[in-house]
Design a protein around this motif. Structure first.
Motif, PDB file in Angstrom:
ATOM      1  N   ASN A  52       0.818  -1.213   0.000  1.00 47.63           N
ATOM      2  CA  ASN A  52       0.000   0.000   0.000  1.00 47.63           C
ATOM      3  C   ASN A  52       0.859   1.274   0.000  1.00 47.63           C
ATOM      4  O   ASN A  52       0.720   2.099  -0.899  1.00 47.63           O
ATOM      5  N   PRO A  53       1.771   1.427   0.992  1.00 45.55           N
ATOM      6  CA  PRO A  53       2.626   2.621   0.927  1.00 45.55           C
ATOM      7  C   PRO A  53       3.528   2.653  -0.305  1.00 45.55           C
ATOM      8  O   PRO A  53       3.826   3.730  -0.837  1.00 45.55           O
ATOM      9  N   LEU A  54       3.940   1.461  -0.788  1.00 45.84           N
ATOM     10  CA  LEU A  54       4.759   1.444  -2.014  1.00 45.84           C
ATOM     11  C   LEU A  54       3.963   1.989  -3.204  1.00 45.84           C
ATOM     12  O   LEU A  54       4.506   2.676  -4.071  1.00 45.84           O
ATOM     13  N   THR A  55       2.665   1.686  -3.225  1.00 49.15           N
ATOM     14  CA  THR A  55       1.809   2.197  -4.303  1.00 49.15           C
ATOM     15  C   THR A  55       1.821   3.723  -4.293  1.00 49.15           C
ATOM     16  O   THR A  55       1.937   4.376  -5.333  1.00 49.15           O
ATOM     17  N   THR A  56       1.700   4.264  -3.090  1.00 47.74           N
ATOM     18  CA  THR A  56       1.676   5.725  -2.961  1.00 47.74           C
ATOM     19  C   THR A  56       3.007   6.330  -3.409  1.00 47.74           C
ATOM     20  O   THR A  56       3.037   7.299  -4.180  1.00 47.74           O
ATOM     21  N   ARG A  87       5.342   5.031  -5.382  1.00 50.61           N
ATOM     22  CA  ARG A  87       5.541   4.851  -6.827  1.00 50.61           C
ATOM     23  C   ARG A  87       4.645   5.813  -7.623  1.00 50.61           C
ATOM     24  O   ARG A  87       5.067   6.417  -8.608  1.00 50.61           O
ATOM     25  N   GLY A  88       3.402   5.929  -7.175  1.00 50.72           N
ATOM     26  CA  GLY A  88       2.442   6.778  -7.884  1.00 50.72           C
ATOM     27  C   GLY A  88       2.875   8.234  -7.918  1.00 50.72           C
ATOM     28  O   GLY A  88       2.851   8.874  -8.975  1.00 50.72           O
ATOM     29  N   TYR A  89       3.306   8.737  -6.769  1.00 45.69           N
ATOM     30  CA  TYR A  89       3.748  10.147  -6.745  1.00 45.69           C
ATOM     31  C   TYR A  89       5.013  10.328  -7.580  1.00 45.69           C
ATOM     32  O   TYR A  89       5.170  11.339  -8.271  1.00 45.69           O
ATOM     33  N   GLN A 119       5.800   8.688 -10.216  1.00 50.47           N
ATOM     34  CA  GLN A 119       5.394   8.687 -11.631  1.00 50.47           C
ATOM     35  C   GLN A 119       4.734  10.021 -12.002  1.00 50.47           C
ATOM     36  O   GLN A 119       4.935  10.533 -13.096  1.00 50.47           O
ATOM     37  N   MET A 120       3.950  10.558 -11.062  1.00 51.67           N
ATOM     38  CA  MET A 120       3.269  11.821 -11.369  1.00 51.67           C
ATOM     39  C   MET A 120       4.260  12.958 -11.595  1.00 51.67           C
ATOM     40  O   MET A 120       4.005  13.864 -12.384  1.00 51.67           O
ATOM     41  N   MET A 148       5.011  13.203 -15.153  1.00 51.39           N
ATOM     42  CA  MET A 148       3.910  13.314 -16.117  1.00 51.39           C
ATOM     43  C   MET A 148       3.775  14.689 -16.738  1.00 51.39           C
ATOM     44  O   MET A 148       3.413  14.857 -17.863  1.00 51.39           O
ATOM     45  N   PHE A 157       3.257  21.062  -5.510  1.00 54.96           N
ATOM     46  CA  PHE A 157       3.061  19.634  -5.767  1.00 54.96           C
ATOM     47  C   PHE A 157       4.356  18.866  -5.501  1.00 54.96           C
ATOM     48  O   PHE A 157       4.336  17.761  -4.955  1.00 54.96           O
ATOM     49  N   LYS A 208       4.540  18.478  -1.879  1.00 50.68           N
ATOM     50  CA  LYS A 208       3.596  17.456  -1.412  1.00 50.68           C
ATOM     51  C   LYS A 208       4.127  16.057  -1.727  1.00 50.68           C
ATOM     52  O   LYS A 208       4.047  15.144  -0.892  1.00 50.68           O
ATOM     53  N   MET A 215       4.737  13.071   0.842  1.00 55.13           N
ATOM     54  CA  MET A 215       4.053  11.778   0.709  1.00 55.13           C
ATOM     55  C   MET A 215       5.062  10.626   0.676  1.00 55.13           C
ATOM     56  O   MET A 215       4.834   9.575   1.268  1.00 55.13           O
ATOM     57  N   ASN A 262       5.236   7.842   3.662  1.00 54.20           N
ATOM     58  CA  ASN A 262       4.960   6.432   3.362  1.00 54.20           C
ATOM     59  C   ASN A 262       6.158   5.530   3.620  1.00 54.20           C
ATOM     60  O   ASN A 262       5.992   4.365   3.960  1.00 54.20           O
TER      61      ASN A 262
END
Lengths: 469, 216
Positions: free
Chosen positions: B22-26, B28-30, B32-33, B36, B43, B46, B50, B54
């Motif tokens: 779960n924290p790895l998802t967060t 990795r997601g940030y 990647q963002m 983008m 941001f 932030k 994050m 995490n």
């Protein structure tokens, strides 16, 4: 476009909720919950299009949420996000209707692609819904012409059974609107979001009708180069209209009876049992009871089809509807051809008193031709007669001016002539009716001006004068 | 190793993996963002926060597991059981305490036990339970001599909560009870404490309720 769509995120991990909100809120309307038991309520009040659902949730786990969504038939596309890469769980969720399944920690690009695909699917579905609504609107009972007592009785019967699964048998002469009523049954019922399919049992060759109805597997017979899904399957959850059911062969009647009884069948050449929930609306212009007595129609099938019998009256027996039909078709074709044609009162009376052997379909064709061919602003009785005469109709009207019906023409004794002679004679009659106007005559005969000129040349017909109809 | 042993290890790894993913998802997601689109300084800040939060979350979860393995057996002394039970309830948030009833009339007055460890074990269950997620939940603490060999049994039975999906064999494994307990390691810590002190920790039921049993 995307901003119109609402996404609900259901994940108990605050970081994941925040990530997905940040990722999607620029393009979508995003909402989030941290508990499974909050999802259904939020979906009910929020009208969300997409749900991103974690499986491990407090209150109610994701599988149960998905099951409830499936049972309640909530319209939402579900993307599962889970830390588990258990194949069985993935299969279970897909079987319960999930659109896709992502294992954490997932690639956000992948999620965005999935969401994009869903949005495209939703847009297409929306377009289909709009088109279906437009088609459905056309077939609402209120939009079907019929104020005569006989038609009101038809509507009253249908309204009572519209949302049941009862089979309906529509009988009536050719052109009385059996298919329109079949579509009205479908589009007014709770099956309207599912397909309506029709099959004219009189036009499909006997050998192919089984394949049309039940489909076939690849290689089932010579020429079966790929699997074909039959109309029964295509119309599952919807309505299948079987027109001219009286023309169905005895063999096929037995197969149809089995499907009606068992609600299941096998494709030709296949061994998989296919269960369907298809409502059958059948139509006939024959007296099926008579066919039963002649052993040409199975009695058990007749009773199975005739659960709700509906008889569509002849057009001449519903004179109350004639003014409505005339105005409706006049409006329709004026609009289609950019005309403002009217029909004078005597011509209207003539049309109303006419016997209309071809029923509503014939009336529509006559008015279409009047709009197409008339050069003036108003149509009189003579012009109507000219069009009817051109149609070759041998059933005359009551004479509107004299107030007495003409005698029915006796069948003409004709000598056998060559096709060329017949065509030449027909061309001359048509030219005379249209005042020797080549364009109008060509239009009426549905041939091009060039073809018309060629035929005139071929038969040595000389044009003497040109006037309007 | 027996099949049951493998099953427990597999479940343990699955649970821990879930909590880390779960924290790895967060994270990795940030990350990647960031790639983008051009990001605003807010941001970027932030994202930094994050990622750190995490990473800390993963660290906290791993530490909670390690802490369990550092437990030492307690020092048993003659202890007034009713006082300990009352003290445990007394230390709870008053809003939670009023949802708990206590009956120790069937228990001996004194029990040879480490009062600190018993207080911690009962506190882990009662404090760790996510009361706010189960508004209709209440609990009943029953202490009597119904334990094996007439040992003292302390049952904490919850009403208005369905524990059925926790299973029975390895209900105590870390993060198995995360739907019901805040950190998800509370029951494992009680289990580890029981192992160290020779207690028995199990799922229990009674009075139409389900909960946990400590035989001390």
């Amino acid at each position: 476009m995307e901003g119109e769509h609402k996404i609900l995120i259901a994940d108990d991990e605050a970081g994941v909720r925040e990530l997905l909100t940040d990722l999607l809120s620029g393009s979508f309307n995003v909402d989030a919950v941290d508990r499974g038991d909050a999802v259904l309520g939020r979906l009910a009040e929020g009208n969300h299009d997409i749900l991103i659902l974690d499986l491990q949730l407090p209150g109610m786990n994701g599988i149960d949420v998905l099951r409830a969504i499936s049972e309640k038939k909530t319209r939402v596309m579900v993307v599962i996000i889970t830390a588990s890469n258990n194949v069985e769980t993935a299969i279970t969720t897909m079987k319960l209707g999930a659109y896709d399944y992502l294992v954490k920690p997932f690639d956000t690009d992948k999620l965005l692609v999935i969401i994009k695909n869903i949005v495209e699917k939703l847009e297409l579905e929306k377009e289909v819904d709009t088109l279906r609504e437009q088609v459905g609107e056309k077939f609402r009972f209120r939009n079907i012409i019929g104020k005569s007592p006989s038609m009101l009785r038809v509507f009253s019967t249908l309204e009572r059974v519209i949302d049941t699964d009862s089979t309906i048998l529509i009988s009536g002469d050719s052109g009385t609107g059996k298919e329109i009523i079949a579509k009205a049954i479908h589009y007014n019922s709770n099956r309207k979001q599912f397909p309506f399919r029709s099959l004219d049992c009189s036009t499909i060759p006997k050998d192919l009708i089984g394949s049309e109805l039940f489909g076939h597997e690849k290689g089932a017979f010579t020429g079966a180069i790929s699997r074909k899904i039959g109309k029964f399957e295509l119309a599952s959850k919807g309505t299948l209209f079987l027109d001219e059911i009286g023309n169905l062969s005895i063999d096929m009647q037995a197969k149809l009876l089995r499907v009606l009884q068992e609600k299941e069948f096998e494709r030709i050449g296949g061994n998989q049992i296919i269960r369907v929930n298809t409502r059958i609306v059948a139509a006939t212009n024959k007296d099926l009871r008579e066919l039963v007595q002649q052993n040409r129609f199975r009695e058990d099938l007749y009773y199975r089809l005739n659960v709700v019998p509906v008889y569509l009256p002849l057009l001449r027996d519903r004179k109350e509807d004639m003014p409505l039909f005339i105005d409706h078709f006049l409006r329709k074709y004026n609009q289609e051809y950019g005309r403002t044609l009217n029909i004078d009162i005597k011509a209207r009376i003539f049309l109303t008193e006419y016997r209309w052997p071809g029923n509503v379909r014939q009336l529509e064709n006559v008015i279409k031709r009047l709009v197409l061919l008339s050069t003036g602003q108003s149509v009189d009785t003579e012009q109507v007669k000219a069009i009817l005469d051109l149609e070759g109709s041998s059933v005359p009207a009551v004479d509107a001016e004299a107030g007495a019906p003409d005698a029915v023409d006796a069948p003409r004794e004709r000598k056998i002539v060559s096709l060329d002679e017949m065509e030449r004679d027909y061309l001359e009659r048509a030219l005379e009716k249209f005042g020797y106007n080549i364009s109008l005559t060509a239009k009426a005969l549905e041939i091009s001006r060039k073809t018309m000129h060629n035929k005139l040349k071929k038969y040595g017909i000389v044009i003497r004068k040109t006037t309007g109809v | 190793m027996s099949d049951a042993g493998y099953d427990i290890i597999e479940r343990l790894i699955r649970n821990i993996s879930h909590e880390i993913k779960n924290p790895l998802t967060t994270i990795r997601g940030y990350a990647q963002m960031l790639g983008m689109k051009p990001c605003e300084p807010d941001f970027i800040e932030k994202t930094r926060k994050m990622v750190i939060d995490n990473v800390d979350l993963i660290d906290e979860r791993m530490n909670a597991l390690y802490d369990v393995f550092g437990l030492e057996p307690g020092n048993p002394v003659n202890t007034d059981l009713a006082s300990v039970l009352n003290a445990v309830v007394g230390q709870l948030d008053p809003a939670i305490a009023q949802r708990i009833s206590l009956d120790a009339t069937g228990a001996p007055r004194e029990v040879g036990i480490d009062p600190g460890q018993l207080t911690r074990a009962l506190g882990l269950i009662l404090n760790g339970f996510c009361w706010e997620n189960f508004p209709s939940a209440d609990a009943r603490i029953l202490a009597d001599r119904s334990g094996e060999g007439k040992g003292v049994a302390v049952r904490i039975l919850f009403g208005g909560v369905d524990f059925s999906d926790m299973g029975s064999g390895s209900f105590y494994l870390p993060f198995s009870g995360k739907k019901h307990f805040r950190r998800g390691t509370e029951l494992f810590e009680v289990f580890a404490m029981s192992e160290k002190n020779g207690w028995r920790f199990d799922i229990a039921s009674g009075e139409g309720r389900r909960g946990f049993l400590l035989v001390i």
